[in-house]
Design an enzyme around this catalytic site. Sequence first.
Site, PDB file in Angstrom:
ATOM      1  N   GLU A  60       0.820  -1.216   0.000  1.00  0.00           N
ATOM      2  CA  GLU A  60       0.000   0.000   0.000  1.00  0.00           C
ATOM      3  C   GLU A  60       0.853   1.266   0.000  1.00  0.00           C
ATOM      4  O   GLU A  60       2.079   1.209   0.130  1.00  0.00           O
ATOM      5  CB  GLU A  60      -0.952  -0.025   1.205  1.00  0.00           C
ATOM      6  CG  GLU A  60      -1.942  -1.174   1.090  1.00  0.00           C
ATOM      7  CD  GLU A  60      -3.043  -1.151   2.126  1.00  0.00           C
ATOM      8  OE1 GLU A  60      -2.902  -0.451   3.165  1.00  0.00           O
ATOM      9  OE2 GLU A  60      -4.063  -1.830   1.890  1.00  0.00           O
ATOM     10  N   ASN A  61       0.185   2.388  -0.152  1.00  0.00           N
ATOM     11  CA  ASN A  61       0.888   3.653  -0.257  1.00  0.00           C
ATOM     12  C   ASN A  61       0.042   4.765   0.357  1.00  0.00           C
ATOM     13  O   ASN A  61      -1.190   4.724   0.245  1.00  0.00           O
ATOM     14  CB  ASN A  61       1.154   3.944  -1.741  1.00  0.00           C
ATOM     15  CG  ASN A  61       2.014   5.162  -1.935  1.00  0.00           C
ATOM     16  OD1 ASN A  61       1.524   6.288  -1.992  1.00  0.00           O
ATOM     17  ND2 ASN A  61       3.302   4.936  -2.031  1.00  0.00           N
ATOM     18  N   CYS A  69      -1.816  -4.460  -5.596  1.00  0.00           N
ATOM     19  CA  CYS A  69      -2.411  -5.673  -5.033  1.00  0.00           C
ATOM     20  C   CYS A  69      -1.404  -6.827  -5.052  1.00  0.00           C
ATOM     21  O   CYS A  69      -0.447  -6.828  -5.833  1.00  0.00           O
ATOM     22  CB  CYS A  69      -3.629  -6.091  -5.830  1.00  0.00           C
ATOM     23  SG  CYS A  69      -4.993  -4.932  -5.749  1.00  0.00           S
ATOM     24  N   GLU A  71      -1.782  -9.781  -6.240  1.00  0.00           N
ATOM     25  CA  GLU A  71      -1.753 -10.483  -7.527  1.00  0.00           C
ATOM     26  C   GLU A  71      -0.762  -9.820  -8.484  1.00  0.00           C
ATOM     27  O   GLU A  71       0.009 -10.482  -9.172  1.00  0.00           O
ATOM     28  CB  GLU A  71      -3.150 -10.490  -8.172  1.00  0.00           C
ATOM     29  CG  GLU A  71      -4.208 -11.233  -7.381  1.00  0.00           C
ATOM     30  CD  GLU A  71      -4.944 -10.347  -6.384  1.00  0.00           C
ATOM     31  OE1 GLU A  71      -4.316  -9.445  -5.779  1.00  0.00           O
ATOM     32  OE2 GLU A  71      -6.151 -10.565  -6.200  1.00  0.00           O
ATOM     33  N   CYS A 103      -9.466  -7.645  -7.709  1.00  0.00           N
ATOM     34  CA  CYS A 103     -10.110  -6.416  -8.172  1.00  0.00           C
ATOM     35  C   CYS A 103     -10.080  -6.379  -9.708  1.00  0.00           C
ATOM     36  O   CYS A 103      -9.389  -7.179 -10.362  1.00  0.00           O
ATOM     37  CB  CYS A 103      -9.419  -5.190  -7.577  1.00  0.00           C
ATOM     38  SG  CYS A 103      -7.849  -4.791  -8.370  1.00  0.00           S
ATOM     39  N   CYS A 106      -6.600  -6.154 -11.376  1.00  0.00           N
ATOM     40  CA  CYS A 106      -5.858  -7.422 -11.349  1.00  0.00           C
ATOM     41  C   CYS A 106      -6.446  -8.426 -12.337  1.00  0.00           C
ATOM     42  O   CYS A 106      -5.717  -9.206 -12.940  1.00  0.00           O
ATOM     43  CB  CYS A 106      -5.834  -8.007  -9.943  1.00  0.00           C
ATOM     44  SG  CYS A 106      -4.760  -7.073  -8.844  1.00  0.00           S
TER      45      CYS A 106
HETATM   46  O1  LIG Z   1      -7.650  -9.433  -4.437  1.00  0.00           O
HETATM   47  C1  LIG Z   1      -7.240  -8.497  -3.743  1.00  0.00           C
HETATM   48  C2  LIG Z   1      -8.103  -7.627  -3.065  1.00  0.00           C
HETATM   49  C3  LIG Z   1      -7.543  -6.613  -2.303  1.00  0.00           C
HETATM   50  N1  LIG Z   1      -6.190  -6.465  -2.238  1.00  0.00           N
HETATM   51  C4  LIG Z   1      -5.589  -5.424  -1.391  1.00  0.00           C
HETATM   52  C5  LIG Z   1      -5.555  -4.020  -1.940  1.00  0.00           C
HETATM   53  C6  LIG Z   1      -5.470  -3.200  -0.671  1.00  0.00           C
HETATM   54  O2  LIG Z   1      -4.138  -3.129  -0.225  1.00  0.00           O
HETATM   55  C7  LIG Z   1      -6.245  -4.020   0.347  1.00  0.00           C
HETATM   56  C8  LIG Z   1      -7.629  -3.527   0.644  1.00  0.00           C
HETATM   57  O3  LIG Z   1      -8.358  -3.394  -0.506  1.00  0.00           O
HETATM   58  O4  LIG Z   1      -6.317  -5.327  -0.186  1.00  0.00           O
HETATM   59  C9  LIG Z   1      -5.330  -7.321  -2.903  1.00  0.00           C
HETATM   60  O5  LIG Z   1      -4.108  -7.223  -2.803  1.00  0.00           O
HETATM   61  N2  LIG Z   1      -5.899  -8.315  -3.646  1.00  0.00           N
HETATM   62 ZN   LIG Z   2      -6.161  -5.962  -7.514  1.00  0.00          ZN
END
Ligand SMILES: O=c1ccn([C@H]2C[C@H](O)[C@@H](CO)O2)c(=O)[nH]1
Ligand SMILES: [Zn+2]
Length: 151
Positions: A60-61, A69, A71, A103, A106
């Site tokens: 995250e940022n 994400c 993935e 999401c 991804c």
């Molecule tokens: O499939 C997913 C769904 C959400 N997130 C992350 C994005 C963010 O950091 C946090 C909350 O949305 O979860 C992923 O990495 N993969």
């Molecule tokens: Zn994603």
Amino acid sequence: MSKKIVDSVVKFADLDDQTKNLINEAVKVRKLAYCPYSNFQVGAAFRTPEGDIYTGCNVENAGFTPTQCAERTAMGKAVSEGDRKFTACAVAAFQKDSFTSPCGVCRQFMMEFADEDFPVYLVKDEPEINNVLCTSVFNLLPYGFKTFVEK
Ligand SMILES: O=c1ccn([C@H]2C[C@H](O)[C@@H](CO)O2)c(=O)[nH]1
Ligand SMILES: [Zn+2]
């Protein structure tokens, strides 16, 4: 192009050893998530045709939008090591009541490298206790944009 994978909910114990291993790798990398803003840890693992596994967590940022994400972390690692083909993937988060599903960004990213449809295993907080949802790239993104360039 095959779109033959049918979504199914399966017991972890009934999966083959390769798939169990893939899911365990996603669960393991989940702990490394950098997610001080959401506190929502996610791990992903992608298997290549050679049987190699690339893992990734969400990063995250403070600006929120740059968040990456799990993935895309895993796929970026694979592509930058020369691997662009995947035969399966697993995504593990901590939700108990629902499967955490990739999401839209991804899904599109996965579609880029889905020359063949491949299974996507979605797991809840504890895959060995809860059921696993087996879906696929094409089921997650039907009619997704793809230009079918030679990679
Ligand atoms: O499939 C997913 C769904 C959400 N997130 C992350 C994005 C963010 O950091 C946090 C909350 O949305 O979860 C992923 O990495 N993969
Ligand atoms: Zn994603």
